[in-house]
Design a protein around this motif. Structure first.
Motif, mmCIF file in Angstrom:
data_model
loop_
_atom_site.group_PDB
_atom_site.id
_atom_site.type_symbol
_atom_site.label_atom_id
_atom_site.label_comp_id
_atom_site.label_asym_id
_atom_site.label_seq_id
_atom_site.Cartn_x
_atom_site.Cartn_y
_atom_site.Cartn_z
ATOM 1 N N GLY A 66 30.433 45.030 31.711
ATOM 2 C CA GLY A 66 31.022 44.890 30.647
ATOM 3 C C GLY A 66 31.994 45.806 30.182
ATOM 4 O O GLY A 66 32.046 46.961 30.192
ATOM 5 N N THR A 67 33.264 45.111 29.803
ATOM 6 C CA THR A 67 34.434 45.911 29.493
ATOM 7 C C THR A 67 35.147 45.280 28.065
ATOM 8 O O THR A 67 35.581 44.077 28.101
ATOM 9 C CB THR A 67 35.356 45.866 30.595
ATOM 10 O OG1 THR A 67 34.764 46.245 31.945
ATOM 11 C CG2 THR A 67 36.644 46.804 29.996
ATOM 12 N N ALA A 68 35.209 46.194 26.989
ATOM 13 C CA ALA A 68 35.714 45.752 25.993
ATOM 14 C C ALA A 68 37.089 45.093 26.303
ATOM 15 O O ALA A 68 37.960 45.739 26.843
ATOM 16 C CB ALA A 68 35.851 46.670 24.834
ATOM 17 N N ALA A 69 37.513 43.813 25.441
ATOM 18 C CA ALA A 69 38.576 43.293 25.532
ATOM 19 C C ALA A 69 39.179 42.849 26.982
ATOM 20 O O ALA A 69 40.287 42.761 27.020
ATOM 21 C CB ALA A 69 39.796 44.108 24.769
ATOM 22 N N PHE A 70 38.216 42.668 27.808
ATOM 23 C CA PHE A 70 38.519 42.156 29.069
ATOM 24 C C PHE A 70 37.718 41.342 29.726
ATOM 25 O O PHE A 70 37.692 41.103 30.813
ATOM 26 C CB PHE A 70 38.321 43.638 30.104
ATOM 27 C CG PHE A 70 39.433 43.870 31.337
ATOM 28 C CD1 PHE A 70 40.820 43.457 30.822
ATOM 29 C CD2 PHE A 70 39.133 44.447 32.305
ATOM 30 C CE1 PHE A 70 41.818 43.511 32.024
ATOM 31 C CE2 PHE A 70 39.883 44.744 33.375
ATOM 32 C CZ PHE A 70 41.189 44.303 33.095
ATOM 33 N N SER A 71 37.117 40.343 28.814
ATOM 34 C CA SER A 71 36.225 39.600 29.111
ATOM 35 C C SER A 71 36.670 38.386 29.877
ATOM 36 O O SER A 71 36.152 37.730 30.998
ATOM 37 C CB SER A 71 35.352 38.918 28.131
ATOM 38 O OG SER A 71 36.271 37.953 27.100
ATOM 39 N N VAL A 72 37.926 37.810 29.865
ATOM 40 C CA VAL A 72 38.347 36.791 30.748
ATOM 41 C C VAL A 72 38.575 37.350 32.166
ATOM 42 O O VAL A 72 38.288 36.651 32.928
ATOM 43 C CB VAL A 72 39.643 36.152 29.932
ATOM 44 C CG1 VAL A 72 40.409 35.196 30.693
ATOM 45 C CG2 VAL A 72 39.396 35.762 28.696
ATOM 46 N N TYR A 73 39.412 38.446 32.273
ATOM 47 C CA TYR A 73 39.450 38.850 33.604
ATOM 48 C C TYR A 73 38.101 39.237 34.210
ATOM 49 O O TYR A 73 38.165 39.021 35.521
ATOM 50 C CB TYR A 73 40.286 40.274 33.400
ATOM 51 C CG TYR A 73 40.516 41.121 34.909
ATOM 52 C CD1 TYR A 73 41.641 40.796 35.651
ATOM 53 C CD2 TYR A 73 39.567 42.023 35.330
ATOM 54 C CE1 TYR A 73 41.715 41.436 36.490
ATOM 55 C CE2 TYR A 73 39.850 42.689 36.444
ATOM 56 C CZ TYR A 73 40.940 42.394 37.161
ATOM 57 O OH TYR A 73 41.134 42.888 38.346
ATOM 58 N N SER A 74 37.153 39.812 33.511
ATOM 59 C CA SER A 74 35.821 40.281 34.137
ATOM 60 C C SER A 74 35.358 39.049 34.753
ATOM 61 O O SER A 74 34.655 38.948 35.796
ATOM 62 C CB SER A 74 34.875 40.832 33.174
ATOM 63 O OG SER A 74 35.376 42.088 32.667
ATOM 64 N N ALA A 75 35.156 37.828 33.819
ATOM 65 C CA ALA A 75 34.708 36.645 34.286
ATOM 66 C C ALA A 75 35.457 36.082 35.426
ATOM 67 O O ALA A 75 34.738 35.327 36.349
ATOM 68 C CB ALA A 75 34.682 35.499 33.117
ATOM 69 N N SER A 76 36.702 36.048 35.467
ATOM 70 C CA SER A 76 37.347 35.654 36.734
ATOM 71 C C SER A 76 36.860 36.239 37.930
ATOM 72 O O SER A 76 36.823 35.577 39.174
ATOM 73 C CB SER A 76 38.850 35.793 36.831
ATOM 74 O OG SER A 76 39.340 36.994 36.701
ATOM 75 N N LYS A 77 36.678 37.684 37.813
ATOM 76 C CA LYS A 77 36.117 38.300 39.033
ATOM 77 C C LYS A 77 34.742 38.210 39.518
ATOM 78 O O LYS A 77 34.310 38.207 40.507
ATOM 79 C CB LYS A 77 36.518 40.041 38.902
ATOM 80 C CG LYS A 77 37.997 40.158 38.837
ATOM 81 C CD LYS A 77 38.681 39.751 40.115
ATOM 82 C CE LYS A 77 40.103 40.503 40.107
ATOM 83 N NZ LYS A 77 40.944 39.984 41.602
ATOM 84 N N ALA A 78 33.939 37.700 38.369
ATOM 85 C CA ALA A 78 32.529 37.346 38.900
ATOM 86 C C ALA A 78 32.681 36.135 39.461
ATOM 87 O O ALA A 78 31.773 35.825 40.399
ATOM 88 C CB ALA A 78 31.944 37.103 37.371
ATOM 89 N N ALA A 79 33.439 35.285 39.353
ATOM 90 C CA ALA A 79 33.794 33.977 39.902
ATOM 91 C C ALA A 79 34.153 34.117 41.273
ATOM 92 O O ALA A 79 33.590 33.690 42.071
ATOM 93 C CB ALA A 79 34.876 33.031 39.226
ATOM 94 N N VAL A 80 34.878 35.133 41.575
ATOM 95 C CA VAL A 80 35.258 35.530 42.887
ATOM 96 C C VAL A 80 34.333 36.072 43.591
ATOM 97 O O VAL A 80 33.851 35.506 44.787
ATOM 98 C CB VAL A 80 36.387 36.334 42.820
ATOM 99 C CG1 VAL A 80 36.970 37.289 44.246
ATOM 100 C CG2 VAL A 80 37.757 35.894 42.373
ATOM 101 N N ARG A 81 33.415 36.879 43.079
ATOM 102 C CA ARG A 81 32.311 37.411 43.753
ATOM 103 C C ARG A 81 31.357 36.267 44.050
ATOM 104 O O ARG A 81 30.661 36.179 45.349
ATOM 105 C CB ARG A 81 31.318 38.396 42.767
ATOM 106 C CG ARG A 81 29.987 38.972 43.460
ATOM 107 C CD ARG A 81 30.438 39.504 44.738
ATOM 108 N NE ARG A 81 29.241 39.952 45.481
ATOM 109 C CZ ARG A 81 28.523 39.557 46.399
ATOM 110 N NH1 ARG A 81 29.225 38.549 47.066
ATOM 111 N NH2 ARG A 81 27.540 39.958 47.005
ATOM 112 N N ASN A 82 30.998 35.105 43.276
ATOM 113 C CA ASN A 82 30.348 33.962 43.793
ATOM 114 C C ASN A 82 30.844 33.261 44.958
ATOM 115 O O ASN A 82 30.318 32.545 45.804
ATOM 116 C CB ASN A 82 29.692 33.145 42.649
ATOM 117 C CG ASN A 82 28.568 32.257 43.100
ATOM 118 O OD1 ASN A 82 28.879 31.140 43.459
ATOM 119 N ND2 ASN A 82 27.137 32.826 42.968
#
Length: 254
Positions: free
Chosen positions: A147-163
C-alpha cells in the motif's frame, strides 16, 4: 569468454532513460543486438549513440507502447531486420500520484494505458517473433504488492502486470517461452524524482524519505536493476518462470 546474451536479439521498451536505458546498455554489453523504443526521438537517438559508442549494437525505433499501430510498425521492422526476438523487456510505463478523492479519469486512463494496455499488446504482438527459449520480462514494482498513499492507480496497474505473468505462462506452456516480472523498489531515475515536482530540494527529500524505508538504507541505481534483468534474460534463468523477482533492497520483504 562468451557473454551471457551473445547472439540474442533483444527489445527494451521505454529505453531512453532510467532502468530501460540501463538494461539496454547491459544487454548490449552482454552481446545482444538491442532494439530500443521511446516516445521522444532526440532522447532515443542519444541512447542508441551511447550504446554504439561503447561498442554495442543498437537500433532505436520511436514508438508509444500503448499505440497498437506503433507496435505493429516496431515488430515489422524487427521481423524484417532480425527475423526473431529472443528477449523482450516490456519496461515502458509510468504514472503519477493522486490520493483517493482526487483521482481523475485522465490519470486512470493514462496510467492503465501505459502500464497495462501497453504491456499486454507489447507482449501479444511479439508472440510471432518469440521462439522456444525466449525470455519475456515484465516491469513490475514493489508498489504492486504494497500500500502506498496517493499511488493506488499506479499500484493497481502493477498488480495487474504481476498477474499477467502468472496467467500467460499457462497460456504459453507448450511454447517454451518464459515470462517473469522484475519488480524494483525505489530507484533514482528521472521518473522517480519528478514525482516530487521540479524543485531539487523536494526531489532530494523524496529520495531521502524512500531510502529510510529500505532496509539497505538507500535507493537503488538503475544498473542494479539492469543486472537482474540480464539474469532473467539469459540462460542462467532457464528454469525460472512466472516469478516476481524483487530488486528492492528488502523494501517489500519486511
Amino acid at each position: 569468454m562468451s557473454r551471457k546474451l551473445d547472439g540474442k536479439i533483444a527489445l527494451v521498451t521505454g529505453a531512453t532513460s532510467g532502468i530501460g536505458l540501463a538494461a539496454a546498455k547491459r544487454f548490449a554489453a552482454e552481446g545482444a543486438t538491442v532494439y530500443l523504443t521511446g516516445r521522444r526521438q532526440s532522447e532515443l537517438e542519444a541512447a542508441v549513440a551511447a550504446i554504439v559508442a561503447a561498442g554495442g549494437r543498437a537500433t532505436g525505433v520511436q514508438a508509444d507502447s500503448s499505440n497498437l499501430a506503433d507496435l505493429d510498425r516496431l515488430y515489422a521492422q524487427i521481423q524484417s531486420e532480425a527475423g526473431r526476438l529472443d528477449v523482450l523487456y516490456a519496461n515502458a510505463g509510468g504514472g503519477g500520484m493522486l490520493p483517493l478523492g482526487a483521482i481523475t479519469e485522465e490519470q486512470y486512463e493514462d496510467t492503465f494505458n501505459r502500464n497495462v494496455k501497453g504491456v499486454l499488446f507489447t507482449v501479444q504482438k511479439a508472440l510471432p517473433l518469440l521462439g522456444r527459449g525466449a525470455s519475456v520480462i515484465l516491469a513490475g514494482s514493489t508498489a504492486g504488492s504494497m500500500g502506498t498513499a496517493a499511488f493506488s492507480v499506479y499500484s493497481a496497474s502493477k498488480a495487474a502486470v504481476r498477474n499477467f505473468a502468472r496467467s500467460w505462462i499457462l497460456d504459453l506452456k507448450d511454447r517454451g517461452i518464459r515470462i517473469n516480472t522484475l519488480s524494483p523498489g525505489p530507484v533514482r531515475t528521472p521518473g522517480l524524482v519528478e514525482l516530487a515536482g521540479p524543485d531539487a530540494a523536494q526531489q532530494q527529500g523524496l529520495v531521502d524519505y524512500l531510502a529510510s524505508q529500505v532496509p539497505l538504507g538507500r535507493v537503488g541505481d538503475p544498473d542494479e536493476i539492469a543486472k537482474a534483468a540480464v539474469f532473467l534474460a539469459s540462460d542462467d534463468s532457464s528454469f525460472v518462470n512466472g516469478i516476481e523477482l524483487f530488486a528492492d533492497g528488502g523494501m517489500a520483504q519486511v
